[in-house]
Design a protein around this motif. Structure first.
Motif, PDB file in Angstrom:
ATOM      1  N   ASP B 265       0.807  -1.220   0.000  1.00  0.00           N
ATOM      2  CA  ASP B 265       0.000   0.000   0.000  1.00  0.00           C
ATOM      3  C   ASP B 265       0.842   1.273   0.000  1.00  0.00           C
ATOM      4  N   LEU B 293      -5.076   6.287 -11.936  1.00  0.00           N
ATOM      5  CA  LEU B 293      -5.499   5.048 -11.284  1.00  0.00           C
ATOM      6  C   LEU B 293      -5.062   3.829 -12.101  1.00  0.00           C
ATOM      7  N   HIS B 294      -5.180   3.951 -13.408  1.00  0.00           N
ATOM      8  CA  HIS B 294      -4.770   2.842 -14.277  1.00  0.00           C
ATOM      9  C   HIS B 294      -3.285   2.536 -14.115  1.00  0.00           C
ATOM     10  N   ALA B 298      -6.178  -0.985 -10.590  1.00  0.00           N
ATOM     11  CA  ALA B 298      -7.430  -0.850  -9.834  1.00  0.00           C
ATOM     12  C   ALA B 298      -7.345  -1.548  -8.479  1.00  0.00           C
ATOM     13  N   ALA B 299      -6.557  -2.610  -8.403  1.00  0.00           N
ATOM     14  CA  ALA B 299      -6.512  -3.414  -7.178  1.00  0.00           C
ATOM     15  C   ALA B 299      -6.044  -2.600  -5.971  1.00  0.00           C
ATOM     16  N   HIS B 300      -5.352  -1.495  -6.220  1.00  0.00           N
ATOM     17  CA  HIS B 300      -4.817  -0.716  -5.105  1.00  0.00           C
ATOM     18  C   HIS B 300      -5.774   0.364  -4.615  1.00  0.00           C
ATOM     19  N   PHE B 301      -6.961   0.382  -5.193  1.00  0.00           N
ATOM     20  CA  PHE B 301      -7.913   1.432  -4.798  1.00  0.00           C
ATOM     21  C   PHE B 301      -9.189   0.793  -4.290  1.00  0.00           C
ATOM     22  N   ASP B 302      -9.921   1.553  -3.495  1.00  0.00           N
ATOM     23  CA  ASP B 302     -11.218   1.074  -3.051  1.00  0.00           C
ATOM     24  C   ASP B 302     -12.177   1.061  -4.238  1.00  0.00           C
ATOM     25  N   VAL B 303     -13.159   0.193  -4.154  1.00  0.00           N
ATOM     26  CA  VAL B 303     -14.144   0.057  -5.226  1.00  0.00           C
ATOM     27  C   VAL B 303     -14.823   1.403  -5.499  1.00  0.00           C
ATOM     28  N   THR B 306     -12.643   3.671  -7.627  1.00  0.00           N
ATOM     29  CA  THR B 306     -12.599   3.342  -9.057  1.00  0.00           C
ATOM     30  C   THR B 306     -13.909   3.741  -9.717  1.00  0.00           C
ATOM     31  N   GLY B 479      -5.236   7.772  -2.532  1.00  0.00           N
ATOM     32  CA  GLY B 479      -5.397   6.381  -2.098  1.00  0.00           C
ATOM     33  C   GLY B 479      -4.129   5.762  -1.546  1.00  0.00           C
ATOM     34  N   VAL B 480      -3.289   5.299  -2.443  1.00  0.00           N
ATOM     35  CA  VAL B 480      -2.047   4.629  -2.053  1.00  0.00           C
ATOM     36  C   VAL B 480      -1.129   5.626  -1.340  1.00  0.00           C
TER      37      VAL B 480
END
Lengths: 392, 514
Positions: B265, B293-294, B298-303, B306, B479-480
């Motif tokens: 993270d 984000l791309h 996507a896996a590193h962000f909350d739903v 995205t 996010g990250v």
């Protein structure tokens, strides 16, 4: 029948005709739009059948979603709090998933049918959430809710019953799942804390499956049950239920009604080191700040079920309420699950009281009853986990 | 590859460079990676050949932050340009600050009303302008920290200081539409049209759209008007690049980023398209949220993140036509000095609104709104001999018209722009030596701005301040841990302001010092 007519009200499930024939109590309830039995005969008979014989309950109204594709594992791993990579094919995992604030959206069982093939069973509608969660991953998501039917066969004689029905599952461990016949999958799972299985088949095959089990059940005390009996068993087992122990956060209309897995007692299920998952950052924040609530198992004096009762500290300060409470026929205790505001339930566990109102032949009285917090489920029996199960 | 950078900035546009300069000046080891061969992004001076240079996309400064110029010690030579509201009847008007006169000389009947309106708008804009050089007020956690409360208190105090009447008026108009605001004070015509055009330049809205007052005030945040940088708009990004490199930042060109590396993270650096791995403890992306984000995945962000990033609205409406001319065009009714001004083709506010209608249905305005400038008249160094460059910002042009862009479609649009200009510059078609059309799709291709949108994300009330570019991501941190947004999609927004970059940089510095 005019197939274009949209049904109004509750609709029959896949084995409704069987249930209808068995129902003496005519006590029905709605479950996800289906007519579901609350009680078929008496809740007591049905409850004792769970603990002493075997019971059959239609769980087809559960929502079922199929997630497949090369990205399925990664997608689900980002969604749920536990590490999906540790759920091997042929295994089932109990999972919870949260929103970005770490509030539980729902819980359910995740069946790993293959390396890249999962089925998620849960209480709440989850299709649109899964589509959002699947964005950016190479996955296919299908709503199987109306294609897959489920029958829950629960009780100490369930293994013997299945053997008589031609299904020998002696080597199946708890949380195993496997395709036993074309079109029939069985998992050793359930909501009773007892020995039991869940059988999954096509919607149209549910009736035949019911009949097959029914025919084999004659010698094993098989009894069809409704929700009321099941609810007693699940509280004894200490299982939480959506809408009772937590409010699925997407359905909650009021602010601050969500609860985190940590607050629900599932902190140890959170796999922090697996990489990012939804709500992880918020949950880490809660680890630092501490929980706002804790969900606890409690033993209450007396015998009156305390469902919904308020809980006080020193009989004065309101600190929580009973989320589910029943008289436990097996343990002969007045048991409940309860939510307490921090720090009650964690560091302050004494001098807690439940407020109950009792009606003694027309005269209402308010009672303050002491409660004690339990750390183990109320009902634990080694037969639930024995492999192979005993031939009770 | 040598060691670990404190920060990698993605994109050498003005915001990326301003962020890099801010970080480098604070002692950080900074690398700017840019996909193109030069700095600039949307603010670039390019060589059109035939001895003519000019702006590629953006061409004027409306609201460059003085704080940024001061903090980064930028030496910029700019000329303030008057606004020329072109009138089909030839009675063009010159708007310069609060003054309004006829181009031919003489009192303009709307002068007093215009001056009063301009003065009021500037006062309101100044209030909004103070919000630009810091992160938007935070409402997360219900004003948890003293700093948040302080920020909100100052905002409230500033509002109070306006006085009761102004405060009421500000609150009344701030979310409303420019058309009504302008026509409350002025009759519809070229003056109202010029103001209406300023309100919606670069956005997906007509002057009747709610929120167009905000975008007008945003553009007037530094007193209104427009300035031409000597050397072209690229001089601004060049100055920022100098500020960054002087402070020790490195710039690398032809270095598109393939991915942002994340572990546990936390940002670990970037991988370039050629496979080069660059280690860094922070990454600032001047791209819009979705492309940023791309890059990380996507896996590193909350739903929810995205979903919101996907839903950020960014539909570009601006095309650019750059024309190389044999010599300066003649505009009947304007002096040479006035011809060098900011020429606005927007005969009325109603014209601007009508121009917006077709783009909603994927078509080009029949009668486009144009902001044209001939920078070489003010800055002869841009062209050899008599040559001139005309730079036209044209609205409204859809990102992709129905059926897609064809050569015929592009030619028709070019002709329509030239015809629209030729109504005021009769000899224009004969003077044209070369021309380059950039549709919003071209601009997206060149710069990566989603939809070819000027501001990377629509400047509408649901994507501003505490929710710019989106809810939960308004304060640069993306996010990250260690990942930040530093481009036009972040607060305060687009135009060449220089503000989002340094704001994001300061957020990083603050977190590092905490």
């Amino acid at each position: 029948m005019n197939t274009h007519t949209v049904p109004i009200g509750l609709v029959p499930g896949p084995v409704h005709d069987r249930l209808e024939a068995l129902s003496r109590a005519k006590s029905w309830m709605g479950w996800a739009g289906y007519i579901s039995p609350a009680v078929l005969e008496t809740a007591e008979f049905e409850y004792f059948a769970i603990r002493n014989q075997t019971t059959l309950f239609d769980i087809s109204p559960m929502h079922k979603y199929r997630i497949t594709g090369p990205g399925a594992e990664a997608m689900l791993n980002r969604m749920v709090i536990r590490d999906v990579t540790r759920i091997a094919p042929g295994r089932v995992g109990y999972v919870m998933w949260c929103d970005q604030d770490g509030m539980v959206i729902d819980d359910g069982t995740l069946f790993r049918l293959g390396d890249a093939d999962f089925r998620l069973c849960c209480q709440e509608l989850m299709y649109s959430w899964l589509l959002d969660a699947g964005w950016g991953f190479d996955v296919q998501i299908i709503d199987e809710s109306h294609r897959v039917a489920g029958l829950s066969l629960q009780g100490p004689t369930s293994w013997s019953l299945l053997k008589e029905a031609g299904l020998d599952l002696g080597d199946m461990k708890p949380f195993d799942c496997r395709q036993v016949e074309p079109g029939l999958m069985i998992s050793r799972t359930g909501f009773t804390g007892d020995l039991g299985y869940e059988l999954w088949t096509g919607w149209d095959g549910a009736g035949a499956l019911w009949d097959r089990l029914w025919a084999a059940g004659r010698n094993w005390g098989l009894r069809a049950i409704g929700y009321v009996a099941l609810n007693i068993a699940r509280i004894e087992a200490g299982f939480i239920a959506a809408g009772m122990e937590f409010q699925p956060v997407h359905a909650a209309r009021r602010l601050h009604r969500g609860r985190t897995p940590i607050e629900l007692g599932f902190g140890r299920m959170v796999h922090w080191d697996k990489g990012h998952f939804n709500g992880r950052r918020a949950l880490l924040g809660q680890l630092g700040k501490g929980s706002r609530y804790s969900l606890v198992k409690v033993d209450i004096a007396g015998f009156k079920p305390a469902h919904g009762a308020l809980i006080y500290h020193r009989k004065r300060r309101e600190v929580g309420y009973v989320t589910s409470g029943v008289w436990s026929p097996t343990t002969k205790r007045n048991i409940a699950l309860a939510e307490l505001k921090a720090p009650y339930g964690t560091t302050r566990t004494d001098d807690l009281w439940v407020e109950l109102y009792v009606n003694e032949e027309g005269r209402w009285d308010r009672r303050m009853l002491p409660l004690t917090i339990q750390d183990k489920p109320f009902f634990i029996n080694p037969r639930a986990r024995a492999t192979p199960p005993g031939p009770f | 590859m040598s060691g670990v950078f404190d920060a990698v900035v993605i994109g050498a546009g003005h915001n990326g460079l301003a962020a890099a300069a801010t970080l480098a000046r604070a002692g950080m080891r900074v690398l700017v990676v840019e996909r193109a061969k030069t700095v600039g992004g949307m603010a670039k001076t390019v060589d059109w050949g035939a001895g003519a240079k000019g702006p590629e996309i953006a061409h004027l400064l409306y609201n460059l932050s003085p704080a940024v110029t001061r903090d980064l010690k930028l030496s910029l030579d700019t000329r303030s340009l008057p606004t020329i509201a072109l009138s089909p009847d030839g009675a063009h008007a010159v708007m310069d600050g609060a003054s309004l006169i006829f181009a031919a000389g003489g009192m303009h009947p709307q002068a007093a009303d215009y001056a009063a309106l301009h003065e009021r708008l500037c006062r309101f804009a100044a209030f909004l302008g103070q919000l630009s050089d810091k992160p938007p007020p935070s409402l997360a956690g219900g004003l948890a920290s003293l700093r948040d409360i302080g920020g909100m208190a100052r905002l409230g105090l500033g509002l109070k200081r306006m006085g009761k009447a102004d405060m009421r008026e500000f609150l009344r108009v701030i979310l409303s539409n420019a058309h009504d605001l302008i026509l409350d004070e002025l009759p519809d015509g070229p003056i109202a049209g010029a103001l209406a055009a300023d309100a919606v330049r670069g956005v997906w809205a007509g002057p009747r759209g709610p929120g167009s007052v905000f975008t007008l005030l945003y553009r007037m945040g530094q007193g209104g008007g427009a300035a031409l940088p000597i050397g072209g708009i690229g001089a601004v990004t060049d100055a920022l690049a100098r500020a960054a490199t002087t402070a020790g930042a490195e710039l690398r060109f032809g270095a598109g980023v393939a991915s942002v590396e994340v572990e546990a993270d936390t940002v670990r650096g970037v991988t370039l398209e050629d496979g080069t791995k660059i280690a860094a403890t922070a990454v600032l992306s001047s791209l819009a949220p979705l492309p940023s984000l791309h890059l990380a995945g996507a896996a590193h962000f909350d739903v929810e993140t995205t979903r919101r990033a996907r839903k950020v609205r960014a539909k570009g409406t601006v095309a650019k036509l750059n024309i190389v001319l044999k010599s300066a065009p003649d505009i009947p009714g304007l002096t040479d000095a006035q011809t060098a001004g900011r020429l606005i083709v927007a005969p009325s506010a109603a014209y601007v609104e009508s121009a917006f209608n077709p783009v909603k249905y994927g078509a080009v305005s029949k009668h486009p709104v144009i902001e044209a400038v001939i920078p070489s008249l003010t800055d002869p160094s841009l062209c050899d001999g008599d040559r001139q460059v005309l730079s036209a910002v044209v609205q409204y042009v859809p990102h992709t018209p129905e059926g897609g862009w064809t050569d015929a479609g592009r030619a028709a649009l070019t002709r329509r722009i030239i015809d629209t200009l030729a109504a005021y510059m009769p000899g224009l078609p004969e003077l044209i030596e070369g021309k380059t059309l950039l549709t919003p799709a071209d601009i997206e291709h060149l710069t990566g701005a989603p939809g070819g949108h000027w501001h990377h994300a629509e400047m509408s009330i649901d994507q501003l301040l505490t929710v710019r570019p989106m809810n939960g991501m308004a304060r640069y941190a993306f996010g990250v841990s260690g990942l930040y947004l530093c481009g036009a999609s972040a607060h305060p927004g687009g135009d060449v302001t220089g503000s989002p970059g340094p704001n994001a940089a300061r957020r990083l510095l603050q977190e590092r010092s905490a």
